[in-house]
Every structure is written in structure tokens, then in C-alpha cells.
Design a protein around this motif. Structure first.
Motif, PDB file in Angstrom:
ATOM      1  N   UNK A  48      24.165  28.952   5.464  1.00 41.78           N
ATOM      2  CA  UNK A  48      24.931  29.992   4.787  1.00 41.78           C
ATOM      3  C   UNK A  48      23.923  30.689   3.888  1.00 41.78           C
ATOM      4  N   UNK A  49      23.696  31.975   4.145  1.00 40.28           N
ATOM      5  CA  UNK A  49      22.703  32.722   3.389  1.00 40.28           C
ATOM      6  C   UNK A  49      23.135  32.859   1.934  1.00 40.28           C
ATOM      7  N   UNK A 122      17.431  15.596   7.231  1.00 43.77           N
ATOM      8  CA  UNK A 122      18.297  15.933   6.107  1.00 43.77           C
ATOM      9  C   UNK A 122      17.834  17.277   5.565  1.00 43.77           C
ATOM     10  N   UNK A 123      18.617  18.336   5.829  1.00 41.70           N
ATOM     11  CA  UNK A 123      18.197  19.679   5.415  1.00 41.70           C
ATOM     12  C   UNK A 123      17.991  19.790   3.902  1.00 41.70           C
ATOM     13  N   UNK A 124      16.977  20.589   3.554  1.00 32.92           N
ATOM     14  CA  UNK A 124      16.698  20.915   2.152  1.00 32.92           C
ATOM     15  C   UNK A 124      16.721  22.442   2.042  1.00 32.92           C
ATOM     16  N   UNK A 125      17.903  23.013   1.701  1.00 31.28           N
ATOM     17  CA  UNK A 125      18.007  24.468   1.619  1.00 31.28           C
ATOM     18  C   UNK A 125      17.035  25.063   0.600  1.00 31.28           C
ATOM     19  N   UNK A 130      18.851  30.218   0.943  1.00 36.41           N
ATOM     20  CA  UNK A 130      19.896  29.495   1.657  1.00 36.41           C
ATOM     21  C   UNK A 130      20.806  28.809   0.643  1.00 36.41           C
ATOM     22  N   UNK A 131      22.073  29.178   0.692  1.00 32.48           N
ATOM     23  CA  UNK A 131      23.059  28.578  -0.201  1.00 32.48           C
ATOM     24  C   UNK A 131      23.451  27.187   0.279  1.00 32.48           C
ATOM     25  N   UNK A 132      23.534  27.035   1.605  1.00 36.36           N
ATOM     26  CA  UNK A 132      23.973  25.763   2.180  1.00 36.36           C
ATOM     27  C   UNK A 132      23.443  25.629   3.601  1.00 36.36           C
ATOM     28  N   UNK A 133      23.083  24.404   3.969  1.00 31.34           N
ATOM     29  CA  UNK A 133      22.760  24.079   5.353  1.00 31.34           C
ATOM     30  C   UNK A 133      23.822  23.086   5.808  1.00 31.34           C
ATOM     31  N   UNK A 134      24.329  23.280   7.010  1.00 28.78           N
ATOM     32  CA  UNK A 134      25.421  22.440   7.510  1.00 28.78           C
ATOM     33  C   UNK A 134      25.349  22.418   9.032  1.00 28.78           C
ATOM     34  N   UNK A 135      26.223  21.633   9.646  1.00 29.22           N
ATOM     35  CA  UNK A 135      26.263  21.569  11.105  1.00 29.22           C
ATOM     36  C   UNK A 135      27.683  21.816  11.595  1.00 29.22           C
TER      37      UNK A 135
END
Length: 188
Positions: A48-49, A122-125, A130-135
Motif C-alpha cells: 500500500x503506497x 518478513x517485509x520491511x516497508x 510504503x505504508x504497508x506490505x501485505x499478502x
């Protein structure tokens, strides 16, 4: 997914649903995005940008961006951007190939690069970008029936676009069109 890469298809475009819209006359700038699915559960990595960005704030996107002079090609750009945006080590990505480019209303020829994330990740935005990294689940991404056509007012008219919402995530526009193209190729 490897079989989907062998399906012949031309480029897609933000104008696919809007054939009467005037296409930009400018040269399209090359870009690459990474559609990376995790080997353990098939979930697709998305971002999420950040809401403070000048372009596409708050939108759901595949990690990626424009090709920089230091990038060999769109694949290199997609891998570099994924590392910058969410900390994904390129060595952890098993590249499968690339889909035909997607032409955007913002003047980019975006090449979607398909890959499998191997091992724990494990994403590190990246703050500010990047506001959020998700799947999202593979079953949602790979099912063409999950995508619908919506429309909204844009530049003195109506613009139609693809959308595939999932929970709090509104997947739409170029990202949805790219993923719908992949879903369709997997059904072929």
C-alpha cells in the motif's frame, strides 16, 4: 504459472476498457513490477503506497518502479525496487519470467515480472514510500471471477477500470488489470 507465461498475448493497457479515450502521444517510460508469490502458501506480496506520495498515494501496488540508468532491464528494476520498498533480497526470488507490458495512463510501459519467494520473508516497508506490505491469497488473485469492472469520473468523463477488492484492500487499476491478465492466462 510457468505455463501461463507460454500463453501468447499482446500488451494490456489502462485504455482496454476505454477505447474512446485519447491515448498519450508521449513515449512510454519503461518500468518493472514484481509479482512475487511465496512458495509456502502461494500468497502474493503487495504494497500500500504511502499516503504522502505525489503519484498514486494510498494505492495498492506490486513492488516496482521505473527503470533507472543503473538497471540492466525491467526485471532488474523490479528486483531493485522490491528490495528498496520491502526489503526482499533478490537472491530469495526464483524468477519465472515476464508478462507482456501494461501501458498506463501515467505514461509507463510496465513489465510484470513473475517470481517465487523462497524461504522465510518478513517485509520491511520503506518509510515514506510504503505504508504497508501485505499478502493476498493465490485463490483470490488467480480467479478471474473475482475481478469486476467499475467506473468513476475522471478528467471530464467516465473511466472504466478493473477492480478485485479483498477485505480492506481495494485492488484496482493497472495492478488489477495486470493480475487479471495473469489469472486469464492461468485459465487458458
Amino acid at each position: 504459472m510457468r505455463q501461463a507465461l507460454s500463453v501468447q498475448a499482446g500488451p494490456s493497457s489502462d485504455y482496454d476498457l476505454n477505447p474512446d479515450a485519447a491515448l498519450p502521444a508521449a513515449h512510454l517510460r519503461p518500468a518493472g513490477v514484481l509479482a512475487a508469490f511465496h512458495e509456502a502458501d502461494g500468497r502474493l506480496l503487495l504494497t500500500k503506497r504511502a499516503s504522502g506520495l505525489r503519484h498514486h498515494p494510498g494505492q495498492i501496488a506490486l513492488p516496482g518502479g521505473k527503470v533507472d540508468p543503473t538497471d540492466a532491464d525491467e526485471i532488474a528494476a523490479a528486483l531493485r525496487e522490491a528490495q528498496e520498498e520491502v526489503g526482499l533480497d533478490p537472491a530469495q526470488v526464483d524468477l519465472l519470467g515476464a508478462l507482456p507490458p501494461h501501458h498506463t495512463v501515467t505514461g509507463f510501459a510496465v513489465t510484470p515480472v513473475l517470481g517465487i519467494i523462497r524461504g522465510p520473508f518478513h517485509p520491511r516497508p520503506q518509510p515514506g514510500e510504503v505504508e504497508e506490505a501485505f499478502t493476498l491469497p493465490f485463490a483470490h488473485i488467480a480467479d478471474p471471477s473475482r475481478y469486476r469492472v467499475e467506473r468513476r469520473r475522471w478528467r471530464e468523463g467516465w473511466r472504466s477500470y478493473h477492480a478485485a477488492p479483498f477485505g480492506p484492500y481495494y485492488l484496482w487499476g493497472a495492478t488489477a488489470r495486470i493480475l487479471l491478465g495473469l489469472a486469464g492466462r492461468m485459465q487458458a
